[in-house]
Design a protein around this motif. Structure first.
Motif, mmCIF file in Angstrom:
data_model
loop_
_atom_site.group_PDB
_atom_site.id
_atom_site.type_symbol
_atom_site.label_atom_id
_atom_site.label_comp_id
_atom_site.label_asym_id
_atom_site.label_seq_id
_atom_site.Cartn_x
_atom_site.Cartn_y
_atom_site.Cartn_z
ATOM 1 N N CYS A 549 1.164 -1.104 0.077
ATOM 2 C CA CYS A 549 0.122 0.036 0.188
ATOM 3 C C CYS A 549 1.254 1.457 0.298
ATOM 4 C CB CYS A 549 -0.992 -0.530 0.885
ATOM 5 S SG CYS A 549 -2.381 -1.183 1.188
ATOM 6 N N SER A 550 1.639 1.515 0.250
ATOM 7 C CA SER A 550 3.382 1.913 0.750
ATOM 8 C C SER A 550 3.088 2.876 -0.954
ATOM 9 C CB SER A 550 4.172 2.266 1.152
ATOM 10 O OG SER A 550 5.134 1.081 0.377
ATOM 11 N N GLU A 551 3.832 4.199 -0.812
ATOM 12 C CA GLU A 551 3.926 5.009 -2.521
ATOM 13 C C GLU A 551 4.914 3.828 -3.609
ATOM 14 O OE1 GLU A 551 3.829 8.650 -5.154
ATOM 15 O OE2 GLU A 551 2.857 7.185 -3.105
ATOM 16 N N GLY A 552 5.805 3.923 -2.722
ATOM 17 C CA GLY A 552 7.187 3.379 -3.456
ATOM 18 C C GLY A 552 6.938 1.282 -3.308
ATOM 19 N N GLY A 553 6.417 1.032 -2.606
ATOM 20 C CA GLY A 553 5.798 -0.330 -2.695
ATOM 21 C C GLY A 553 4.818 -0.700 -3.469
ATOM 22 N N ASN A 554 4.118 -0.028 -3.614
ATOM 23 C CA ASN A 554 2.895 -0.092 -4.721
ATOM 24 C C ASN A 554 3.372 -0.122 -5.897
ATOM 25 O OD1 ASN A 554 0.287 0.998 -6.486
ATOM 26 N ND2 ASN A 554 -0.247 -0.143 -5.052
ATOM 27 N N TYR A 555 4.073 1.207 -6.361
ATOM 28 C CA TYR A 555 4.837 1.181 -7.807
ATOM 29 C C TYR A 555 6.125 0.097 -7.697
ATOM 30 C CZ TYR A 555 7.903 3.731 -11.501
ATOM 31 O OH TYR A 555 8.419 4.339 -12.455
ATOM 32 N N LEU A 556 6.818 -0.144 -7.200
ATOM 33 C CA LEU A 556 7.716 -1.149 -7.390
ATOM 34 C C LEU A 556 7.266 -2.382 -7.863
ATOM 35 C CD1 LEU A 556 10.461 -2.143 -7.211
ATOM 36 C CD2 LEU A 556 10.284 -2.669 -4.832
ATOM 37 N N THR A 557 5.964 -2.895 -6.516
ATOM 38 C CA THR A 557 5.667 -4.108 -7.376
ATOM 39 C C THR A 557 4.979 -4.723 -8.585
ATOM 40 O OG1 THR A 557 3.421 -3.680 -5.968
ATOM 41 C CG2 THR A 557 5.247 -5.322 -4.517
ATOM 42 N N ARG A 558 4.085 -2.979 -8.596
ATOM 43 C CA ARG A 558 3.172 -3.147 -10.121
ATOM 44 C C ARG A 558 4.002 -3.293 -11.459
ATOM 45 N NH1 ARG A 558 1.391 1.864 -10.960
ATOM 46 N NH2 ARG A 558 1.517 2.750 -8.840
ATOM 47 N N TYR A 559 5.217 -2.650 -11.028
ATOM 48 C CA TYR A 559 5.450 -2.167 -12.939
ATOM 49 C C TYR A 559 7.346 -3.429 -13.114
ATOM 50 C CZ TYR A 559 3.125 1.799 -13.252
ATOM 51 O OH TYR A 559 1.796 2.673 -14.153
ATOM 52 N N CYS A 560 7.456 -3.895 -11.763
ATOM 53 C CA CYS A 560 9.052 -4.405 -11.740
ATOM 54 C C CYS A 560 8.206 -5.761 -11.248
ATOM 55 C CB CYS A 560 9.802 -4.073 -10.829
ATOM 56 S SG CYS A 560 10.331 -2.598 -11.106
ATOM 57 N N GLN A 561 7.446 -6.511 -10.818
ATOM 58 C CA GLN A 561 6.570 -7.706 -10.703
ATOM 59 C C GLN A 561 7.412 -8.874 -9.988
ATOM 60 O OE1 GLN A 561 5.938 -9.124 -14.932
ATOM 61 N NE2 GLN A 561 6.047 -6.968 -15.671
ATOM 62 N N PRO A 562 7.994 -8.092 -9.156
ATOM 63 C CA PRO A 562 8.770 -8.838 -8.371
ATOM 64 C C PRO A 562 8.279 -10.285 -7.318
ATOM 65 C CG PRO A 562 8.381 -6.387 -7.003
ATOM 66 C CD PRO A 562 7.602 -6.440 -8.155
ATOM 67 N N ASN A 563 8.619 -11.317 -7.121
ATOM 68 C CA ASN A 563 7.957 -12.281 -5.930
ATOM 69 C C ASN A 563 8.848 -11.182 -4.437
ATOM 70 O OD1 ASN A 563 7.026 -12.848 -7.754
ATOM 71 N ND2 ASN A 563 8.478 -15.399 -8.127
ATOM 72 N N LEU A 564 7.820 -12.093 -3.949
ATOM 73 C CA LEU A 564 8.624 -12.470 -2.085
ATOM 74 C C LEU A 564 8.968 -13.384 -1.671
ATOM 75 C CD1 LEU A 564 8.520 -10.243 0.074
ATOM 76 C CD2 LEU A 564 6.375 -10.702 1.279
ATOM 77 N N GLU A 565 10.111 -13.259 -0.708
ATOM 78 C CA GLU A 565 11.150 -14.187 -0.556
ATOM 79 C C GLU A 565 11.345 -14.375 1.176
ATOM 80 O OE1 GLU A 565 14.237 -17.407 -2.133
ATOM 81 O OE2 GLU A 565 14.766 -16.016 -1.452
ATOM 82 N N ILE A 566 11.036 -15.683 1.809
ATOM 83 C CA ILE A 566 10.806 -14.638 3.238
ATOM 84 C C ILE A 566 11.720 -16.137 4.263
ATOM 85 C CG2 ILE A 566 9.861 -14.228 5.616
ATOM 86 C CD1 ILE A 566 7.131 -13.602 3.766
ATOM 87 N N THR A 567 12.482 -15.563 4.817
ATOM 88 C CA THR A 567 13.772 -17.034 5.191
ATOM 89 C C THR A 567 13.945 -15.938 6.703
ATOM 90 O OG1 THR A 567 15.430 -15.452 5.473
ATOM 91 C CG2 THR A 567 14.985 -17.213 3.240
ATOM 92 N N GLU A 568 14.143 -16.438 7.977
ATOM 93 C CA GLU A 568 14.775 -15.890 8.860
ATOM 94 C C GLU A 568 15.029 -15.146 8.963
ATOM 95 O OE1 GLU A 568 15.405 -19.222 12.181
ATOM 96 O OE2 GLU A 568 13.217 -20.074 12.185
#
Length: 581
Positions: A549-568
């Protein structure tokens, strides 16, 4: 044999009771399953509107879309078309951002970028038939992505990679429908209009990405105040007679005190940069400037007093009074009301105080004045940034806390000023300040509503945030910068000489994409810390949704299409071009 009652034999009244307890998607699934007369029974605009309002009534009340709150008979077709268009948009953007196989291949030249993609995006953002569909689609995607993020927070090591793009596009297209509504409001309003200033501020608030999250607070506050005023006036007839002007002034003062008693804050901003706009005030996040507080009080006085009652005192009858707002006063005919910093109220006859003020102090604020001064705020550091690592696990990561996006809003202000001034708008004038394809998106939506949309130049403004050759194995960890106090994603490393000259070896700088902005930043390597799930405790899933929902996060995830990876040990983004769905 006993008669067996089949489900299709149930009376329509019984089915109406059943259907009103369904979710919108459940209703649509049922519609796709059945055929014949029952399918026609379901494809009824009145019936489906009732269901839609059962599911989204609070949002529809808060958004004040008017006639757009009604769905056409062919809603099912619109919904399918909408989802198909969203899917096509994402695939086309994905294909455009694939690494170039050859530097001289014209297929990947932005100048040859097919304009019909931007046309599709603009139509989804502007056409009224997509308003309610975009609301439903955003709610649907929000539920899906929140479920995935919650599962990832519970078991980071075993979570599947999460594609964030679809949810981000759904949120953004719903936001652009709000922006389109604002454009239409200022297009159809007189720039010099000086009544219902609160409504003007409300339309300006539509341009904020957090509008959908904050708008219900406005409805809640206004409804509460209206009820108190109605209860107070319940014993009066439509005509209120006062024995003297002073008694009338005393009545107005009492009404103002009732209103201010239920406003979120008891102080008023003394500096412009303290002002976070109308909805920030209604939601209780920030204090507001004097003219916003006056606009709210004036709205209630107009709607609950001067529009409902004839007010009378000796030798004076008040009918059809239009309540206006100046920088210092509420003006109702020859009566002025001032509100003190502590929300105290004073009522005067304008002739009794005119000599004590400059004539500008009584000049009503016009819509164009409000637009000129809109979005000139920034949030105090205590609200935007972090002073202690423990704040990450105690912070409220609600979407409405995602920040205002001041650079984008100031660009939007320029567009709205063009509309208010009825100016001729040229692409060449905004080209130097267009920082992203998002800016061109707003510009195109404005032109669409002014019947001047031409998509052919979109390719000129298309920028990519990542290298042409994407390494799927590279991870871009989420980091926090304690010096400048922001959160973002690390995208690269750069070495530069020490500007102080103290160190002879080069300093290592990180290139970071902040989530509260759309411009990359640079920071020294020793000023950042990798973020990991444990930093957020029980609020980890809420934080991940905040990123979208953030300004940069929404822009980044729309146009760059990154996947999210989570580790400890870390939270990362990566760009797997073959993993598009």
């Amino acid at each position: 044999m006993p008669h067996v009652l089949l489900w299709q034999d149930l009376p329509s009244e019984v089915w109406d009771l059943i259907l009103m307890n369904l979710l919108v998607d459940e209703y649509l699934d049922l519609y796709k399953l059945v055929e014949g007369p029952f399918k026609e029974f379901l494809n009824d605009s009145t019936r489906f509107n009732a269901l839609f309002h059962m599911n989204y009534g609070k949002q529809l009340e808060a958004f004040e879309w008017g006639d757009a709150n009604l769905l056409p008979d062919s809603y099912m077709v619109y919904r399918l078309n909408y989802l198909n268009e969203v899917e096509k948009i994402m695939r086309r953007i994905h294909e455009l951002n694939l690494p170039e196989p050859s530097s001289d291949d014209p297929k990947y030249s932005p100048d040859n970028y097919p304009p019909e993609l931007m046309t599709s995006i603009v139509e989804l953002s502007c056409k009224p038939e997509y308003k309610l569909v975009s609301l439903h689609h955003a709610a649907q995607q929000e539920e899906v992505i929140k479920g995935k993020l919650a599962a990832a927070a519970l078991d980071p090591e075993n979570c599947m990679d999460i594609n964030l793009q679809e949810a981000s596009w759904a949120l953004h297209l719903a936001h652009m429908q709000q922006f389109s509504q604002s454009v239409q409001f200022f297009r159809d309003s007189e720039a010099k209009c000086d009544h219902d200033l609160e409504r003007c501020h409300f339309e300006l608030a539509r341009c904020r990405a957090d509008f959908s999250a904050l708008a219900p607070f406005r409805t809640k506050v206004l409804n509460q105040i209206r009820k108190r005023i109605t209860d107070f006036n319940s014993s009066y007839s439509k005509r209120l007679r006062f024995q003297s002007r002073d008694m009338f002034h005393g009545y107005l003062r009492t009404i103002c005190l009732i209103i201010t008693r239920y406003l979120p804050f008891k102080t008023i901003a003394t500096r412009q940069n303290q002002n976070d706009g109308l909805l920030g005030f209604y939601s209780g996040q920030t204090i507001a400037s004097m003219n916003i507080v006056l606009a709210v009080i004036a709205k209630i006085l107009q709607e609950e007093l001067f529009d409902k009652f004839i007010l009378e005192y000796p030798q004076t009858i008040l009918r059809k009074i239009v309540v206006k707002v100046s920088q210092l006063f509420i003006i109702a005919g020859d009566t002025i009301i001032s509100i003190g910093p502590d929300y105290s109220a004073s009522v005067y006859s304008i002739d009794n105080v005119r000599s004590n003020y400059h004539w500008d102090d009584f000049s009503p604020i016009r819509y164009i004045d409000a637009v000129e001064n809109a979005y000139s705020f920034h949030k105090p550091e205590s609200e935007l940034f972090f002073n202690d690592p423990n704040e990450l696990s105690t912070r409220d990561w609600s979407p409405e806390k995602s920040g205002p996006g001041t650079e984008r809003l100031r660009f939007v202000r320029l567009l709205l000023l063009w509309i208010c001034n009825r100016s001729r708008f040229e692409l060449s004038e905004v080209k130097p300040i267009m920082q992203s394809q998002d800016f061109y998106h707003y510009f195109s939506c404005m032109r669409y509503h002014l019947e001047a949309y031409k998509p052919s130049n979109f390719g000129i403004f298309l920028k990519e945030l990542k290298p042409k050759k994407v390494d799927p194995s590279e991870r871009h960890p989420l980091v926090i910068n304690w010096n400048q106090r922001y959160i973002g994603a690390k995208f690269g490393v750069m070495k530069r000489p020490d500007p102080s000259g103290i160190r002879q070896d080069d300093l290592e700088f990180l290139i970071v994409f902040p989530f509260d902005n759309i411009e990359p930043a640079m920071t020294t390597a020793d000023s950042f810390k990798l973020l990991k799930p444990a930093d957020f405790g029980a609020r980890f899933a809420a934080y991940l949704y905040w990123v979208i929902c953030s300004e940069g996060g929404n822009y980044l995830t729309r146009y760059c299409q990154p996947n999210l990876e989570i580790t400890e040990e870390q939270i990362s983004l990566y760009f797997d071009r073959d993993n598009f769905r």
